[in-house]
Scaffold this motif. Structure first.
Motif: not given
Length: 274
Positions: A135-138, A146-162
């Motif tokens: 899930k995204t949490v923020g 001069g460019r703006t980039r909006r990036c999602p913040i994901f919930e921490l979930s070490r067990e779901d990584m590669f």
């Protein structure tokens, strides 16, 4: 995902694969290096964790996928320092850190080596969100020139990584009855004990198969199946096949045997009377 699920590789090992590491005829992958990044964000190649280079079996279906990948996405040559990205200060360090060229199987869309942080944040985690696993949490806002980039913040979930792909590979192998020694070698563990410590709970049939095999040995009038490399194989095989031995055993079926202990000359003697 294929490299994690099908070969049980660590993330850096997957990102450091050369096309020549795939022996498609012999259906094996040579794991010889990994791509790493130091604390300053500098990439380099080095041996896999613990220096454990190894050969991992390549399934026929994964070999087909590899051929298709090579056809669609040509490998990209990448030259990086070996072992340490620091500038060498001696002749010995210069030899030890001499850059090597690798034809990377996995690369970015711009033909560059993969930065694991960028890949995790822009490819892996968004895919998990789309699948409903994460899930995204923020949201965070970044500004570049001069460019703006909006990036999602994901919930921490070490067990779901590669690394979860590596765990899946190991659990599937063990549940299928694969040898813990072979699996330990394929995973690059320093000893089978480490594999057992991590994955013993994925062995639901542990003990049951061996118990069933030994129980079959104890059945009457049952031909024992002896492993070819067993030390007992020659004499057990001859015992079960030799008709003369079978005849001797059959003739002695009705002989009564009496066992007793006695003492002669101060010595304890065991006597068997037929």
């Amino acid at each position: 995902m294929d490299l994690g699920l099908g070969l049980g590789l660590r993330q850096g090992e997957a990102f450091g694969l050369d096309e020549d590491d795939f022996d498609l005829e012999a259906e094996v992958v040579h794991v010889r290096r990994q791509l790493r990044w130091d604390s300053k964000g500098r990439p380099y190649f080095c041996l896999p964790k613990g220096g454990k280079t190894r050969d991992v079996p390549l399934s026929p279906n994964l070999a087909l996928r590899a051929r298709e990948h090579f056809r669609r996405f040509p490998s990209v040559e990448c030259t990086l320092p070996w072992r340490n990205p620091e500038t060498p200060t001696t002749a010995l360090e210069a030899r030890q850190r001499k850059p090597i060229a690798v034809r990377l199987v996995l690369s970015t869309s711009q033909g560059n080596r993969i930065n694991y942080r960028t890949w995790n944040e822009r490819s892996w985690k968004p895919a998990l969100v789309a699948a409903g696993v994460l899930k995204t949490v923020g949201e965070k806002v970044q500004r570049y020139s001069g460019r703006t980039r909006r990036c999602p913040i994901f919930e921490l979930s070490r067990e779901d990584m590669f690394h979860v792909l590596r765990h899946t590979y190991a659990s599937v192998q063990l549940e299928a009855g694969e040898s813990i020694v072979s699996l330990s070698e394929w995973l690059g563990h320093s000893s089978p004990k480490i594999t057992l410590d991590h994955y013993a709970h994925f062995m639901p049939g542990a003990g049951k198969r061996g118990l069933a095999a030994m129980d079959a040995w104890l059945k009457q009038d049952q031909q024992q199946k002896v492993p070819e490399k067993s030390l007992a194989s020659p004499w057990i095989t001859s015992l079960t096949v030799n008709p003369q031995v079978k005849g001797m055993i059959k003739s002695a079926e009705h002989v009564k045997v009496k066992y007793k202990e006695t003492s002669r000359g101060g010595l304890a003697v065991n006597v068997i009377e037929c």
